[in-house]
Design a protein around this motif. Structure first.
Motif, PDB file in Angstrom:
ATOM      1  N   THR A 128       0.793  -0.870  -0.056  1.00 31.65           N
ATOM      2  CA  THR A 128      -0.071  -0.047   0.040  1.00 31.65           C
ATOM      3  C   THR A 128       0.896   1.166   0.087  1.00 31.65           C
ATOM      4  OG1 THR A 128      -1.763  -1.299   1.294  1.00 31.65           O
ATOM      5  CG2 THR A 128      -1.702   1.087   1.176  1.00 31.65           C
ATOM      6  N   LYS A 129       0.524   2.186  -0.831  1.00 35.19           N
ATOM      7  CA  LYS A 129       1.270   3.408  -0.906  1.00 35.19           C
ATOM      8  C   LYS A 129       1.263   4.243   0.500  1.00 35.19           C
ATOM      9  CE  LYS A 129       0.151   3.862  -5.871  1.00 35.19           C
ATOM     10  NZ  LYS A 129      -0.660   5.013  -6.731  1.00 35.19           N
ATOM     11  N   PRO A 130       2.121   5.019   0.736  1.00 33.77           N
ATOM     12  CA  PRO A 130       1.955   5.794   1.803  1.00 33.77           C
ATOM     13  C   PRO A 130       0.730   6.830   1.674  1.00 33.77           C
ATOM     14  CG  PRO A 130       4.414   5.910   1.064  1.00 33.77           C
ATOM     15  CD  PRO A 130       3.518   5.123   0.037  1.00 33.77           C
ATOM     16  N   GLY A 131       0.103   6.987   2.892  1.00 31.46           N
ATOM     17  CA  GLY A 131      -1.127   7.592   2.664  1.00 31.46           C
ATOM     18  C   GLY A 131      -2.499   6.836   2.285  1.00 31.46           C
ATOM     19  N   GLY A 132      -2.205   5.571   1.811  1.00 32.52           N
ATOM     20  CA  GLY A 132      -3.211   4.835   1.408  1.00 32.52           C
ATOM     21  C   GLY A 132      -3.819   4.117   2.607  1.00 32.52           C
ATOM     22  N   VAL A 133      -4.836   3.031   2.148  1.00 32.58           N
ATOM     23  CA  VAL A 133      -5.699   2.351   3.154  1.00 32.58           C
ATOM     24  C   VAL A 133      -5.399   1.104   2.885  1.00 32.58           C
ATOM     25  CG1 VAL A 133      -7.860   2.288   4.162  1.00 32.58           C
ATOM     26  CG2 VAL A 133      -7.074   4.349   3.530  1.00 32.58           C
ATOM     27  N   VAL A 134      -5.384   0.317   4.369  1.00 37.78           N
ATOM     28  CA  VAL A 134      -5.696  -1.090   4.278  1.00 37.78           C
ATOM     29  C   VAL A 134      -6.827  -1.285   5.074  1.00 37.78           C
ATOM     30  CG1 VAL A 134      -4.853  -3.228   5.318  1.00 37.78           C
ATOM     31  CG2 VAL A 134      -3.146  -1.926   4.340  1.00 37.78           C
ATOM     32  N   ALA A 135      -7.615  -1.986   4.277  1.00 35.21           N
ATOM     33  CA  ALA A 135      -9.360  -2.130   4.659  1.00 35.21           C
ATOM     34  C   ALA A 135      -9.555  -3.717   4.823  1.00 35.21           C
ATOM     35  CB  ALA A 135     -10.073  -1.482   3.747  1.00 35.21           C
ATOM     36  N   VAL A 136      -9.975  -3.957   6.217  1.00 40.33           N
ATOM     37  CA  VAL A 136     -10.296  -5.502   6.569  1.00 40.33           C
ATOM     38  C   VAL A 136     -11.415  -5.631   7.127  1.00 40.33           C
ATOM     39  CG1 VAL A 136      -9.581  -7.368   7.527  1.00 40.33           C
ATOM     40  CG2 VAL A 136      -7.855  -5.874   6.504  1.00 40.33           C
ATOM     41  N   ARG A 137     -12.375  -6.494   6.622  1.00 44.20           N
ATOM     42  CA  ARG A 137     -13.620  -6.917   7.547  1.00 44.20           C
ATOM     43  C   ARG A 137     -13.544  -8.352   7.607  1.00 44.20           C
ATOM     44  NH1 ARG A 137     -19.625  -7.555   5.711  1.00 44.20           N
ATOM     45  NH2 ARG A 137     -20.868  -6.293   7.411  1.00 44.20           N
ATOM     46  N   SER A 138     -14.209  -8.648   8.764  1.00 51.33           N
ATOM     47  CA  SER A 138     -14.107 -10.218   9.023  1.00 51.33           C
ATOM     48  C   SER A 138     -15.356 -10.577   9.944  1.00 51.33           C
ATOM     49  CB  SER A 138     -12.732 -10.626   9.507  1.00 51.33           C
ATOM     50  OG  SER A 138     -12.712 -12.212   9.490  1.00 51.33           O
TER      51      SER A 138
END
Length: 275
Positions: free
Chosen positions: A134-144
């Motif tokens: 992920t780029k700096p400033g980007g987002v990792v999004a996780v749903r579980s």
């Protein structure tokens, strides 16, 4: 008790499993992420299954690109056909490993995973890999999902059978190296993967099934999954239950679905992690 044969996914890819996965959309399964999207973003969807969420994300980033990644080619043809039917040319589907993503550092604006993290043997490693690409400033999004939070009504006549189903699913999932109570652990895992707590936004949301149509669909797919998917083999081969147990649990699902008072809720944990 012997451990069941290792399988990438507790239920495999039987039609009854894909029936539920194909119902998922960006709207009903990734609502917590949608406000973060911009039209020109590059997105990686890890553990994309039949691609219905992936396709929804691609439709929202028409000037961007989306890649759906799955650890098997079993769903690739269906996902590609679904994207073509929507007329989307900014999405493609590949086979890959969530624990060793084959992309350079800082490649994507958003890396998303829905329900993946409960099945991987090393969730912190998976989150670290997602963070890396992920780029700096980007987002990792996780749903579980968090399996122990599943709740239902009515209970009369089926409560113990559905409790047995829920408990068996949790035990088998852990024996396969996963964590069915992943939803409550997402913040802790993200911190272990290197995210600062101040960069993690946590939330929760639920699916709810209560109309006659919803009950019929939800009950039938679980009744079938118990008997026809890889879950049945994992239960019996691992010594977690018998065919009679599976028949009893499947029957309980159909009884629940037939009740006009039927109500079922599925809680999920969610995190948005700023890189």
């Amino acid at each position: 008790m012997a451990a069941p044969a290792k399988d990438p996914y507790i239920n495999g890819h039987h039609e009854s499993v894909l029936r539920s996965h194909s119902w998922r959309t960006a709207e009903n399964s990734a609502a917590y992420l949608l406000s973060s999207l911009r039209p020109d973003m590059h997105i990686l969807d890890v553990g994309c299954g039949p691609g219905t969420i992936t396709i929804g994300l691609a439709a929202r980033v028409p000037q961007g690109q989306v890649i759906g990644l799955e650890n098997t080619a079993a769903t690739q043809e269906q996902a590609t056909a679904s994207a073509a039917a929507r007329g989307l040319t900014n999405v493609r589907f590949i086979v890959g490993d969530a624990l060793a993503l084959d992309f350079p550092d800082n490649t994507f604006d958003i890396v998303h995973a829905h329900q993946l993290i409960q099945h991987v043997p090393d969730p912190v490693k998976a989150l670290s890999e997602m963070r890396r690409v992920t780029k700096p400033g980007g987002v990792v999004a996780v749903r579980s999902v968090d399996f122990s939070t599943f709740t239902w009504f009515p209970e009369l006549g089926i409560q113990q059978d559905l409790l047995d189903w829920r408990g068996t699913h949790i035990r088998v999932g852990r024996a396969l190296g996963g964590e069915p109570e992943a939803g409550r652990r997402l913040v802790a895992w993200a911190r272990q993967a290197g995210f600062e707590r101040s960069h993690i936004t946590a939330s929760a949301s639920a699916w709810c099934y209560s109309t006659a149509e919803e009950r019929a669909w939800w009950a039938a797919l679980w009744a079938d999954r118990i008997l026809l998917s890889s879950f049945a083999k994992n239960v019996i081969d691992g010594g977690f239950g018998t065919q009679d147990d599976l028949d009893r649990m499947s029957c309980a699902w159909r009884k629940w679905g037939a009740s006009e008072d039927g109500w079922f809720a599925v809680m999920h944990g969610e995190i948005l992690c700023r890189v």
